[in-house]
Scaffold this motif. Structure first.
Motif, PDB file in Angstrom:
ATOM      1  N   ASP A   6       0.843  -1.191   0.000  1.00 53.46           N
ATOM      2  CA  ASP A   6       0.000   0.000   0.000  1.00 53.46           C
ATOM      3  C   ASP A   6       0.886   1.251   0.000  1.00 53.46           C
ATOM      4  N   ALA A   7       0.256   2.411  -0.246  1.00 57.91           N
ATOM      5  CA  ALA A   7       1.013   3.655  -0.311  1.00 57.91           C
ATOM      6  C   ALA A   7       0.249   4.785   0.360  1.00 57.91           C
ATOM      7  N   SER A   8       1.004   5.823   0.680  1.00 60.89           N
ATOM      8  CA  SER A   8       0.413   7.083   1.132  1.00 60.89           C
ATOM      9  C   SER A   8       0.825   8.149   0.124  1.00 60.89           C
ATOM     10  N   ILE A   9      -0.172   8.776  -0.505  1.00 58.85           N
ATOM     11  CA  ILE A   9       0.096   9.747  -1.553  1.00 58.85           C
ATOM     12  C   ILE A   9      -0.691  11.020  -1.278  1.00 58.85           C
ATOM     13  N   ASN A  10       0.021  12.099  -1.074  1.00 56.17           N
ATOM     14  CA  ASN A  10      -0.612  13.388  -0.763  1.00 56.17           C
ATOM     15  C   ASN A  10      -1.591  13.260   0.400  1.00 56.17           C
ATOM     16  N   GLY A  11      -1.202  12.455   1.411  1.00 54.56           N
ATOM     17  CA  GLY A  11      -2.013  12.291   2.609  1.00 54.56           C
ATOM     18  C   GLY A  11      -3.124  11.277   2.489  1.00 54.56           C
ATOM     19  N   GLU A  12      -3.230  10.618   1.333  1.00 52.85           N
ATOM     20  CA  GLU A  12      -4.305   9.642   1.104  1.00 52.85           C
ATOM     21  C   GLU A  12      -3.730   8.231   1.071  1.00 52.85           C
ATOM     22  N   SER A  13      -4.357   7.302   1.794  1.00 52.55           N
ATOM     23  CA  SER A  13      -3.928   5.902   1.784  1.00 52.55           C
ATOM     24  C   SER A  13      -4.497   5.205   0.553  1.00 52.55           C
ATOM     25  N   VAL A  14      -3.645   4.454  -0.146  1.00 53.22           N
ATOM     26  CA  VAL A  14      -4.052   3.789  -1.386  1.00 53.22           C
ATOM     27  C   VAL A  14      -3.641   2.321  -1.310  1.00 53.22           C
ATOM     28  N   LEU A  15      -4.559   1.421  -1.679  1.00 52.23           N
ATOM     29  CA  LEU A  15      -4.312  -0.006  -1.582  1.00 52.23           C
ATOM     30  C   LEU A  15      -3.455  -0.527  -2.730  1.00 52.23           C
ATOM     31  N   SER A  16      -2.761  -1.616  -2.457  1.00 50.99           N
ATOM     32  CA  SER A  16      -1.952  -2.304  -3.459  1.00 50.99           C
ATOM     33  C   SER A  16      -2.807  -2.697  -4.667  1.00 50.99           C
ATOM     34  N   LYS A  17      -2.150  -2.831  -5.831  1.00 51.30           N
ATOM     35  CA  LYS A  17      -2.785  -3.184  -7.106  1.00 51.30           C
ATOM     36  C   LYS A  17      -3.682  -2.074  -7.627  1.00 51.30           C
ATOM     37  N   THR A  18      -3.354  -0.834  -7.276  1.00 51.21           N
ATOM     38  CA  THR A  18      -4.091   0.327  -7.756  1.00 51.21           C
ATOM     39  C   THR A  18      -3.199   1.155  -8.674  1.00 51.21           C
ATOM     40  N   ALA A  19      -3.772   1.634  -9.784  1.00 50.72           N
ATOM     41  CA  ALA A  19      -3.099   2.588 -10.656  1.00 50.72           C
ATOM     42  C   ALA A  19      -3.592   3.987 -10.304  1.00 50.72           C
ATOM     43  N   LEU A  20      -2.675   4.928 -10.224  1.00 44.71           N
ATOM     44  CA  LEU A  20      -3.024   6.309  -9.881  1.00 44.71           C
ATOM     45  C   LEU A  20      -2.545   7.243 -10.982  1.00 44.71           C
ATOM     46  N   LEU A  21      -3.498   7.925 -11.596  1.00 45.00           N
ATOM     47  CA  LEU A  21      -3.192   8.921 -12.604  1.00 45.00           C
ATOM     48  C   LEU A  21      -3.089  10.283 -11.929  1.00 45.00           C
ATOM     49  N   PHE A  22      -2.052  11.033 -12.282  1.00 48.24           N
ATOM     50  CA  PHE A  22      -1.824  12.331 -11.647  1.00 48.24           C
ATOM     51  C   PHE A  22      -2.216  13.472 -12.582  1.00 48.24           C
ATOM     52  N   GLY A  23      -2.629  14.579 -11.974  1.00 50.95           N
ATOM     53  CA  GLY A  23      -2.925  15.790 -12.724  1.00 50.95           C
ATOM     54  C   GLY A  23      -1.657  16.524 -13.096  1.00 50.95           C
ATOM     55  N   GLU A  24      -1.790  17.773 -13.473  1.00 51.18           N
ATOM     56  CA  GLU A  24      -0.647  18.540 -13.951  1.00 51.18           C
ATOM     57  C   GLU A  24       0.289  18.932 -12.807  1.00 51.18           C
ATOM     58  N   GLY A  25       1.566  19.068 -13.119  1.00 48.04           N
ATOM     59  CA  GLY A  25       2.534  19.483 -12.116  1.00 48.04           C
ATOM     60  C   GLY A  25       3.949  19.109 -12.484  1.00 48.04           C
ATOM     61  N   ASP A  26       4.874  19.478 -11.580  1.00 50.22           N
ATOM     62  CA  ASP A  26       6.305  19.286 -11.830  1.00 50.22           C
ATOM     63  C   ASP A  26       6.869  18.012 -11.215  1.00 50.22           C
ATOM     64  N   TYR A  27       6.150  17.452 -10.223  1.00 53.12           N
ATOM     65  CA  TYR A  27       6.668  16.242  -9.564  1.00 53.12           C
ATOM     66  C   TYR A  27       5.544  15.521  -8.839  1.00 53.12           C
ATOM     67  N   ILE A  28       5.819  14.254  -8.499  1.00 49.75           N
ATOM     68  CA  ILE A  28       4.909  13.490  -7.648  1.00 49.75           C
ATOM     69  C   ILE A  28       5.649  13.090  -6.383  1.00 49.75           C
ATOM     70  N   SER A  29       4.898  12.838  -5.320  1.00 49.31           N
ATOM     71  CA  SER A  29       5.462  12.392  -4.052  1.00 49.31           C
ATOM     72  C   SER A  29       4.731  11.131  -3.612  1.00 49.31           C
ATOM     73  N   VAL A  30       5.498  10.086  -3.277  1.00 51.43           N
ATOM     74  CA  VAL A  30       4.927   8.796  -2.872  1.00 51.43           C
ATOM     75  C   VAL A  30       5.628   8.332  -1.606  1.00 51.43           C
ATOM     76  N   SER A  31       4.838   7.827  -0.646  1.00 49.41           N
ATOM     77  CA  SER A  31       5.391   7.342   0.620  1.00 49.41           C
ATOM     78  C   SER A  31       4.927   5.925   0.906  1.00 49.41           C
ATOM     79  N   ALA A  32       5.777   5.173   1.609  1.00 46.85           N
ATOM     80  CA  ALA A  32       5.395   3.857   2.121  1.00 46.85           C
ATOM     81  C   ALA A  32       4.885   4.024   3.547  1.00 46.85           C
ATOM     82  N   PRO A  33       3.926   3.196   3.970  1.00 49.12           N
ATOM     83  CA  PRO A  33       3.458   3.282   5.357  1.00 49.12           C
ATOM     84  C   PRO A  33       4.585   2.930   6.333  1.00 49.12           C
ATOM     85  N   PRO A  34       4.486   3.384   7.582  1.00 46.98           N
ATOM     86  CA  PRO A  34       5.542   3.109   8.560  1.00 46.98           C
ATOM     87  C   PRO A  34       5.760   1.625   8.810  1.00 46.98           C
TER      88      PRO A  34
END
Length: 278
Positions: free
Chosen positions: A202-230
């Protein structure tokens, strides 16, 4: 510098394809406009050989490219160009269907089959390009470690790490592993479609928890930030490419621009003139 927000999330669903392969279908025809130029994404994750051993017997492709990447397991490849190859764990294959190719992909029994196949569209002027096959071994992938993250570059560039250069659409594909609680920022091209697939964990992206086996499309911008749970590690695949914004006529393994081109391809399949190479 603007961080990209999550624009769309697609959770993979279990389906059966090929000769009875149980897989996770992530992206399909309903997603092509949003994820352009990426067409389809399937993931494999099983410890039961009966889920995948039947494989994908000989079948055609035209008008697109297939990229297969394995984290664990082995798949034997054979095609009408005469290529015979085995994709091992940590390796990839980049197959350009172009004007037409016949191939088969047959998984070998393994302790775990974990990987994916991506379909990448070809632009109108290159739909009928000569078919080609590229085996991407581990020594062809750039690797870099950064602040608890390990990045493998299949194609494109991440910092000083360089992967292969695609012949048609210059898509960037990274395999990113994060330690528990790890975080990474990935610079992105403003003009490109950017998405990630959480292949393991699973991941934490922009403060939102996201489950494994999920594809995430991002909007416009210069970078993305992705975190692993503790409490757990995370592995995800990063994809980026400039959209084609062209009409799509998609029928099974063939992707063209018009219905007439699609119908012509199937006529050629029936009359034996589909393959343009010897």
């Amino acid at each position: 510098m603007k961080k990209r927000d999550i624009k769309k999330m697609v959770r993979g669903q279990r389906e059966t394809d090929g000769a009875g392969v149980r897989l996770i279908r992530v992206l399909g025809s309903r997603d092509v406009e949003d994820f352009d130029p990426f067409l389809m994404l399937d993931s494999f994750d099983s410890t039961d050989p009966l889920d995948y051993i039947a494989g994908f017997p000989t079948h055609p492709h035209r008008g697109m490219e297939t990229i297969t990447y394995l984290i664990s397991g082995e798949i034997e490849h054979e095609d009408s160009l005469g290529n015979k190859d085995t994709i091992h764990a940590g390796e990839s294959q980049w197959m350009t269907a172009g004007s037409g190719i016949m191939h088969q992909e047959m998984p070998r029994e393994a302790g775990r089959m974990l990987g994916l196949q991506l379909w990448l569209n070809l632009p109108r002027g290159e739909k009928m390009a000569p078919p080609a096959y590229l085996s991407i071994t581990q020594d062809m992938m750039g690797k870099v470690q950064k602040d608890g993250a390990e990045i493998r570059v299949l194609s494109g560039r991440f910092g000083e790490a360089v992967g292969v250069t695609p012949n048609h659409i210059p898509a960037s594909i990274y395999d990113v592993s994060l330690a528990k609680g790890g975080e990474i920022e990935i610079p992105t091209n403003l003009e490109e479609t950017v998405f990630i697939f959480l292949i393991e964990g699973d991941a934490s992206i922009n403060g939102e928890s996201v489950l494994s086996k999920t594809a995430l499309l991002f909007g416009e911008g210069d970078y993305i930030s992705v975190s692993a749970p503790p409490e757990s590690e995370l592995r995800f695949i990063f994809f980026s490419a400039k959209p084609l914004r062209e009409p799509i006529a998609w029928g099974g393994p063939i992707v063209m621009n018009t219905r007439e081109e699609l119908e012509h391809a199937f006529v050629e399949l029936r009359n034996g003139s589909f393959i343009k190479h010897n």
